[in-house]
Structures are given as structure tokens and as C-alpha cells.
Enzyme design. Structure first.
Site, PDB file in Angstrom:
ATOM      1  N   CYS A 116      54.039  10.370 -16.395  1.00 34.45           N
ATOM      2  CA  CYS A 116      55.085  11.404 -16.429  1.00 34.45           C
ATOM      3  C   CYS A 116      56.157  11.199 -15.350  1.00 34.45           C
ATOM      4  O   CYS A 116      57.232  11.786 -15.441  1.00 34.45           O
ATOM      5  CB  CYS A 116      54.477  12.790 -16.291  1.00 34.45           C
ATOM      6  SG  CYS A 116      53.318  13.166 -17.600  1.00 34.45           S
ATOM      7  N   HIS A 256      59.833  17.908 -13.721  1.00 34.33           N
ATOM      8  CA  HIS A 256      59.006  17.480 -14.851  1.00 34.33           C
ATOM      9  C   HIS A 256      58.520  18.733 -15.574  1.00 34.33           C
ATOM     10  O   HIS A 256      58.045  19.689 -14.951  1.00 34.33           O
ATOM     11  CB  HIS A 256      57.839  16.647 -14.333  1.00 34.33           C
ATOM     12  CG  HIS A 256      56.851  16.315 -15.390  1.00 34.33           C
ATOM     13  ND1 HIS A 256      57.214  15.891 -16.650  1.00 34.33           N
ATOM     14  CD2 HIS A 256      55.484  16.366 -15.398  1.00 34.33           C
ATOM     15  CE1 HIS A 256      56.131  15.697 -17.368  1.00 34.33           C
ATOM     16  NE2 HIS A 256      55.068  15.977 -16.642  1.00 34.33           N
ATOM     17  N   ASN A 286      55.122  19.177 -22.851  1.00 35.55           N
ATOM     18  CA  ASN A 286      55.228  18.088 -21.868  1.00 35.55           C
ATOM     19  C   ASN A 286      55.447  16.777 -22.625  1.00 35.55           C
ATOM     20  O   ASN A 286      54.549  16.307 -23.318  1.00 35.55           O
ATOM     21  CB  ASN A 286      53.926  18.061 -21.050  1.00 35.55           C
ATOM     22  CG  ASN A 286      53.897  16.971 -20.010  1.00 35.55           C
ATOM     23  OD1 ASN A 286      54.721  16.069 -20.007  1.00 35.55           O
ATOM     24  ND2 ASN A 286      52.927  17.050 -19.123  1.00 35.55           N
TER      25      ASN A 286
HETATM   26  O1  UT7 Z   1      52.139  15.752 -16.690  1.00 35.84           O
HETATM   27  C1  UT7 Z   1      50.900  16.077 -16.128  1.00 35.84           C
HETATM   28  C2  UT7 Z   1      50.029  16.632 -17.196  1.00 35.84           C
HETATM   29  N1  UT7 Z   1      49.036  17.538 -16.784  1.00 35.84           N
HETATM   30  C3  UT7 Z   1      49.266  18.830 -16.512  1.00 35.84           C
HETATM   31  O2  UT7 Z   1      50.368  19.295 -16.484  1.00 35.84           O
HETATM   32  C4  UT7 Z   1      48.067  19.695 -16.278  1.00 35.84           C
HETATM   33  C5  UT7 Z   1      48.251  20.709 -15.216  1.00 35.84           C
HETATM   34  N2  UT7 Z   1      47.303  21.799 -15.427  1.00 35.84           N
HETATM   35  C6  UT7 Z   1      47.620  22.847 -16.187  1.00 35.84           C
HETATM   36  O3  UT7 Z   1      48.738  22.930 -16.686  1.00 35.84           O
HETATM   37  C7  UT7 Z   1      46.585  23.924 -16.365  1.00 35.84           C
HETATM   38  O4  UT7 Z   1      45.474  23.661 -15.537  1.00 35.84           O
HETATM   39  C8  UT7 Z   1      46.130  24.051 -17.841  1.00 35.84           C
HETATM   40  C9  UT7 Z   1      47.235  24.654 -18.672  1.00 35.84           C
HETATM   41  C10 UT7 Z   1      45.729  22.693 -18.386  1.00 35.84           C
HETATM   42  C11 UT7 Z   1      44.910  24.965 -17.944  1.00 35.84           C
HETATM   43  O5  UT7 Z   1      45.195  26.243 -17.373  1.00 35.84           O
HETATM   44  P1  UT7 Z   1      44.169  26.930 -16.389  1.00 35.84           P
HETATM   45  O6  UT7 Z   1      44.701  28.259 -16.065  1.00 35.84           O
HETATM   46  O7  UT7 Z   1      43.929  25.956 -15.249  1.00 35.84           O
HETATM   47  O8  UT7 Z   1      42.898  27.098 -17.295  1.00 35.84           O
HETATM   48  P2  UT7 Z   1      41.433  26.471 -17.108  1.00 35.84           P
HETATM   49  O9  UT7 Z   1      41.423  25.007 -17.309  1.00 35.84           O
HETATM   50  O10 UT7 Z   1      40.868  27.011 -15.824  1.00 35.84           O
HETATM   51  O11 UT7 Z   1      40.672  27.140 -18.324  1.00 35.84           O
HETATM   52  C12 UT7 Z   1      40.456  28.544 -18.398  1.00 35.84           C
HETATM   53  C13 UT7 Z   1      39.727  28.866 -19.679  1.00 35.84           C
HETATM   54  C14 UT7 Z   1      38.500  27.993 -19.937  1.00 35.84           C
HETATM   55  O12 UT7 Z   1      37.510  28.795 -20.508  1.00 35.84           O
HETATM   56  P3  UT7 Z   1      36.296  29.355 -19.595  1.00 35.84           P
HETATM   57  O13 UT7 Z   1      35.604  28.137 -19.046  1.00 35.84           O
HETATM   58  O14 UT7 Z   1      36.941  30.189 -18.537  1.00 35.84           O
HETATM   59  O15 UT7 Z   1      35.490  30.124 -20.583  1.00 35.84           O
HETATM   60  C15 UT7 Z   1      38.980  26.993 -20.947  1.00 35.84           C
HETATM   61  O16 UT7 Z   1      37.938  26.516 -21.762  1.00 35.84           O
HETATM   62  O17 UT7 Z   1      40.598  28.648 -20.806  1.00 35.84           O
HETATM   63  C16 UT7 Z   1      39.923  27.830 -21.763  1.00 35.84           C
HETATM   64  N3  UT7 Z   1      40.945  27.053 -22.482  1.00 35.84           N
HETATM   65  C17 UT7 Z   1      41.574  27.498 -23.561  1.00 35.84           C
HETATM   66  N4  UT7 Z   1      41.494  28.659 -24.241  1.00 35.84           N
HETATM   67  C18 UT7 Z   1      42.307  28.825 -25.289  1.00 35.84           C
HETATM   68  C19 UT7 Z   1      41.385  25.813 -22.181  1.00 35.84           C
HETATM   69  N5  UT7 Z   1      42.330  25.450 -23.075  1.00 35.84           N
HETATM   70  C20 UT7 Z   1      42.465  26.479 -23.939  1.00 35.84           C
HETATM   71  C21 UT7 Z   1      43.280  26.699 -25.057  1.00 35.84           C
HETATM   72  N6  UT7 Z   1      43.172  27.871 -25.701  1.00 35.84           N
HETATM   73  N7  UT7 Z   1      44.186  25.785 -25.496  1.00 35.84           N
END
Ligand code: UT7
Length: 329
Positions: A116, A256, A286
Site C-alpha cells: 500500500c 492512504h 482500500n
Molecule cells: O493497507 C493496510 C491494510 N490493512 C488495514 O488497513 C487493516 C487495519 N485494521 C483495521 O482496519 C481494523 O482492525 C479492521 C477493520 C480490520 C477490524 O476492525 P476492529 O475494530 O479492529 O475489529 P476486530 O478485528 O477487533 O474484530 C471485532 C469483531 C470480531 O468478532 P469477536 O471476536 O469480537 O466476536 C470479528 O470476528 O468483529 C468481527 N468481524 C466482523 N463482523 C462483521 C470481523 N470482520 C467482520 C465483518 N463483519 N466483516
């Protein structure tokens, strides 16, 4: 004699026609518009057609950039495509783009992979090559067909990314516009946070691996989030300090486009109002290396970049790589 000033002479972008909304994705994986929008700011993304390649999208963006610069393909002597989703492992996507555009044979064409952060890396590279006086006009392109490396059954990654391309023409400065500086960084201790495990020499045939589809991107999202904010802040602060500027002097920041919450946190850390940041991730998700040039082109066309302004570009990505650039218009 010092190096010649080099400026962005034109910008262009391309997004595939097909729009996939969050609701569309909720038909495929266990997710919802509410979850995706509130956690990321994304509403929809573009997905390329099956036969639409990264080089086709790159060439389409480049044509717009050439027109906006008032430069023809015949004037180009350097093509760099930043991508982590090349048409083929080899030859370089830049060679396909050269052929599609009719760029002359005495042109250096190569790809660059910094995920990225790829566009900032390519900008730095092209700027140095032009400043050497050995090249005159460069096409610097970020283009990605992210849909081909996504696991469409994995809700934690497939909702985040999209396809597209953005391009600039770099060349001899006209007037006071110029690239002021760039800074590149990498932290190879964190290669595991975001990667495509298969398809390279380490796992040459991902389909032979019984443990899973290693050709798909894997990501530790929460860890990346934390590191990304810190890295973008460092990259922004250090380039501003190097040029004797403070954040308040930046007319527009083009970050980004990964996550609205990352951008909002960066704005807080830099003590800048949110409206100083140009954001289009709600429409594209993204797009990796395409994200900054695609946003830059839209920001220019929306009148967010004016003569005399200083723009800050700042990115992070797999590697982990990160970097920044200061552009005077
Ligand atoms: O260019 C670089 C690319 N990478 C990035 O930009 C990633 C940077 N990170 C992020 O943007 C965020 O960490 C995410 C958007 C990926 C995730 O957000 P978060 O607030 O950190 O959520 P999390 O990973 O802590 O997940 C929270 C919950 C989980 O469930 P439990 O374990 O709390 O029951 C996940 O399983 O949300 C769940 N979850 C979803 N639920 C509905 C994860 N993805 C989804 C989804 N829909 N698409």
C-alpha cells in the site's frame, strides 16, 4: 549546478464500472453495512471485470494523467507501476502498460512492490531518476486488482479492499510547483502482519498446500491498525520537520485510504481538523498502491489542491512499509 526541480504535471485515475456495496457483501459473508461502515468508513468498492487486468486499469489512469499534463506517450521515458497484483509474476506490468499506451522503446519500464506504500516508493524513485537529469517525463502509476488476492469467504479481509488505478506524470517543474521531499521507511520485523503467503518462491504452488488457500491475503487487522497510526504519524512529522513546516501549513493531506478511523486518529495526533484530509475510501475501499494517486486525482479535480498549496501524502502497508511526500503545487 543543483538538481532540476521536478513537479507533478498531471494526474489521472480509473475505477472499474462494477460497484459492490456492503449489502452485496452481506449476501456472501456474515457481515453487515452497519459493521463495515462503522469500523472502516467503507460503503462500497469497485471490482474489476474478469478480463480486466491491472495493466489495463493502469493504462486507463495513465491516459487521463497524460491528458491532464498536456504530455503525449511519446514524451515518456520512464514508467513505474507500483502494484502487488501484477498481471503476471513476470514480465513487469509496466511493460504491458508501455505497449498499451505506445510509449517509445527507449523507456525504462519496471514494477515496484511496496504494497500500500507502493505509490510513495515509486514517486521517490521516479523523482530521483528525473532529478539525475537522465530521464525527463515519468508515468508513476499505482494499480491493483486486489479482488484476485482476496479470500471471498473471509469477512475480516474481503470487505476492506477494492480495485482501481491512479497515475501522475512527473516532469520538469513549470513555475513554482515541485516535489519538496519524500521519506521512505520499512520494518521487516512485521512481514507476518499482512501478506499473501503463497505464489512466490517460498510456496510456489499454493494449490498444493493442504492447509489452505495460501494465495489469499492474510492480515492481523487489529495489530496493523495500531502500528499504522504510529507509523503514519512518524512519517508525517519527520517530513514536516525536515522541511521546516508545521502541520497547520498543509492545505490538504492525502492519506492512504485504508480505514476512516485510522485517518481520524492521525488527524487528532497531528492536531489537524478532519476536513484537512481528503477521503474517498467510502466509495473505493482500500485500493492498496492505487489509493493515494486515485485520491490525489479526485482531490485535484474537486479543487482541493490549488496553486501554491503544499500537500502531504502519507501511506503505510505490508512489509511493513511506510512513507510520506510533500508536494508544492
Ligand atoms: O493497507 C493496510 C491494510 N490493512 C488495514 O488497513 C487493516 C487495519 N485494521 C483495521 O482496519 C481494523 O482492525 C479492521 C477493520 C480490520 C477490524 O476492525 P476492529 O475494530 O479492529 O475489529 P476486530 O478485528 O477487533 O474484530 C471485532 C469483531 C470480531 O468478532 P469477536 O471476536 O469480537 O466476536 C470479528 O470476528 O468483529 C468481527 N468481524 C466482523 N463482523 C462483521 C470481523 N470482520 C467482520 C465483518 N463483519 N466483516
Amino acid at each position: 549546478m543543483g538538481s532540476p526541480d521536478i513537479a507533478i504535471l498531471g494526474t489521472g485515475s480509473y475505477a472499474p464500472e462494477k460497484i459492490v456495496t456492503n449489502d452485496d457483501l452481506s449476501q456472501r459473508v456474515d457481515t453487515s453495512d452497519e459493521w463495515i461502515f462503522s469500523r472502516t468508513g467503507i460503503r462500497e468498492r469497485r471490482i474489476a471485470g474478469e478480463n480486466e487486468t491491472t495493466s489495463m486499469m493502469a493504462a486507463a489512469a495513465a491516459r487521463h494523467a497524460l491528458a491532464s499534463a498536456g504530455v503525449t506517450a511519446a514524451d515518456i521515458d520512464l514508467v513505474i507501476v507500483a502494484t502487488m497484483t501484477p498481471d503476471l509474476p513476470m514480465p513487469a506490468t509496466a511493460c504491458f502498460v508501455q505497449h498499451l499506451l505506445g510509449v517509445p522503446l527507449n523507456t525504462a519500464c519496471f514494477d515496484l512492490n511496496a504494497a500500500c506504500s507502493g505509490f510513495i516508493y515509486a514517486l521517490d524513485t521516479a523523482w530521483a531518476m528525473l532529478a539525475s537529469g537522465r530521464y525527463k517525463h515519468a508515468l508513476v502509476i499505482g494499480a491493483e486488482k486486489m479482488s484476485t488476492v482476496l479470500n471471498w469467504k473471509d469477512r475480516t479481509t474481503c470487505v476492506l479492499f477494492g480495485d482501481g488505478a491512479g497515475a501522475i506524470v512527473l516532469g520538469p517543474a513549470r513555475g513554482t510547483a515541485k516535489i519538496l521531499g519524500t521519506r521512505l521507511y520499512a520494518d521487516g520485523a512485521h512481514t507476518d502482519l499482512l501478506c499473501v503467503p503463497g505464489g512466490g518462491s517460498n510456496v510456489p504452488d499454493p494449490s498444493a498446500d493442504p492447509s489452505g488457500p495460501q494465495r489469499h491475503m492474510t492480515m492481523k487487522g487489529r495489530e496493523i491498525f495500531k502500528v499504522a497510526v504510529r507509523e503514519m504519524e512518524d512519517a508525517a512529522r519527520e517530513i514536516l520537520a525536515q522541511h521546516g513546516l508545521v502541520a497547520a501549513q498543509i492545505a490538504c493531506v492525502i492519506p492512504h485510504q485504508a480505514n476512516q478511523r485510522i485517518i481520524d486518529t492521525l488527524a487528532q495526533y497531528l492536531k489537524l481538523p478532519a476536513d484537512r484530509f481528503f477521503v474517498n475510501l467510502h466509495r473505493y475501499g482500500n485500493t492498496s498502491a492505487a489509493s493515494i494517486p486515485l485520491a490525489l486525482d479526485e482531490a485535484r479535480r474537486a479543487g482541493r489542491v490549488k496553486a501554491g498549496d503544499t500537500t502531504l501524502l502519507v501511506a503505510f502497508g505490508a512489509g511493513l512499509t511506510y512513507g510520506s511526500a510533500l508536494v508544492r503545487w
